[in-house]
Design a protein around this motif. Structure first.
Motif, PDB file in Angstrom:
ATOM      1  N   LEU A   1       0.875  -1.140  -0.006  1.00 37.00           N
ATOM      2  CA  LEU A   1       0.006  -0.010  -0.059  1.00 37.00           C
ATOM      3  C   LEU A   1       0.999   1.451  -0.059  1.00 37.00           C
ATOM      4  N   LEU A   2       1.931   1.308   0.804  1.00 40.89           N
ATOM      5  CA  LEU A   2       2.837   2.247   0.792  1.00 40.89           C
ATOM      6  C   LEU A   2       3.503   2.531  -0.545  1.00 40.89           C
ATOM      7  N   ASN A   3       3.619   1.661  -1.102  1.00 45.30           N
ATOM      8  CA  ASN A   3       4.357   1.723  -2.502  1.00 45.30           C
ATOM      9  C   ASN A   3       3.708   1.898  -3.600  1.00 45.30           C
ATOM     10  N   GLY A   4       2.024   1.847  -3.257  1.00 43.87           N
ATOM     11  CA  GLY A   4       1.161   1.965  -4.435  1.00 43.87           C
ATOM     12  C   GLY A   4       0.893   1.016  -5.284  1.00 43.87           C
ATOM     13  N   ARG A   5       1.240  -0.386  -4.692  1.00 40.57           N
ATOM     14  CA  ARG A   5       0.931  -1.697  -5.582  1.00 40.57           C
ATOM     15  C   ARG A   5      -0.342  -2.222  -5.071  1.00 40.57           C
ATOM     16  N   ALA A   6      -0.636  -3.183  -5.756  1.00 38.92           N
ATOM     17  CA  ALA A   6      -1.688  -4.157  -5.690  1.00 38.92           C
ATOM     18  C   ALA A   6      -1.291  -5.032  -4.280  1.00 38.92           C
ATOM     19  N   THR A   7      -2.578  -5.600  -3.731  1.00 35.98           N
ATOM     20  CA  THR A   7      -2.397  -6.075  -2.329  1.00 35.98           C
ATOM     21  C   THR A   7      -2.426  -7.718  -2.431  1.00 35.98           C
ATOM     22  N   GLN A   8      -2.887  -8.164  -3.589  1.00 33.27           N
ATOM     23  CA  GLN A   8      -3.203  -9.508  -3.543  1.00 33.27           C
ATOM     24  C   GLN A   8      -2.063 -10.399  -3.058  1.00 33.27           C
TER      25      GLN A   8
END
Length: 232
Positions: free
Chosen positions: A110-117
């Motif tokens: 989340l902190l790096n703006g990436r998908a969390t799956q």
């Protein structure tokens, strides 16, 4: 030749103006390399990890991560570097109590703006499949350690720093976690520095160094790269 993932250049740290913890330490860690750091209690192993992570400041010298000297960065840039490049397994876990397990593991994404799956995948990889929605208070100490390890690996960091990652784990889980650390290191071209008191845990490393009198020294030669079968 690829530049090293980590360099320590003349790194020095003294406590109470007289106790030398690190003394002009020079060291490099290459991409895809997994090393173990051993040594007596109190010699500065955790201090070394904290200096590399930028959680403590050296008296002199510098740390370079992927060629970037930490001392040249302001606070915001240093935070971004840690967020993007580092995965840290703390002895004290630092799992956030009001977030679910999946939310805790997903934080670096989340902190790096990436998908969390990938958070669910990493929970499964450390033996916590199907427990995404559990809260930390429902877990044992060993399970919390596994959450911390999943969180450290989830964003595929360039440098993994692990402080006694098997200290709260039973032998079978420790075996699996060490295999996962090594697999992630090799698969992603990361570099891993693991502090441990355990000879069995250290056996998974490519090389073992001993911190003594402020310097890192090669340990006695032993067979490496076989996963431990005894208690770590």
């Amino acid at each position: 030749m690829l530049p090293p993932s980590l360099e320590c250049r003349a790194l020095s740290k003294t406590y109470d103006t007289k106790r030398i913890v690190l003394d002009q330490l020079d060291f490099a860690l290459g991409k895809g390399e997994f090393i173990a750091i051993m040594g007596d209690s109190g010699v500065g192993k955790s201090t070394l990890l904290n200096l590399i992570a930028g959680l403590d400041r050296a008296d002199s010298g510098d740390v370079l991560i992927d060629g970037m000297p930490i001392s040249s960065l302001d606070d915001d840039a240093a935070t971004r570097l840690r967020r993007q490049k580092l995965g840290f397994v703390f002895q004290a876990f630092h799992v956030l109590p009001h977030l679910t397990l999946a939310q805790n593991v997903a934080l670096p994404l989340l902190l790096n703006g990436r998908a969390t799956q990938r958070a669910s995948e990493m929970l499964a990889a450390v033996g916590l499949e199907g427990r995404d929605d559990d809260l930390p208070r429902q877990l044992s100490g060993g399970e919390l350690q596994r959450v911390a390890i999943a969180r450290a690996l989830v964003h595929r960091p360039a440098l993994i720093l692990a402080d006694e990652p098997t200290g709260n784990l039973d032998p079978d889980t420790a075996h699996e976690v060490l295999a996962l650390l090594r697999e992630e290191t090799k698969a992603n071209g990361a570099a891993t520095m693991m502090v441990t008191h355990s000879e069995a845990a250290a056996a998974v490393a490519d090389r073992v160094l001993v911190l003594s009198e402020g310097k890192l020294h090669a340990s006695d030669s032993r067979s490496r790269n076989a996963l431990p079968t005894s208690h770590p």
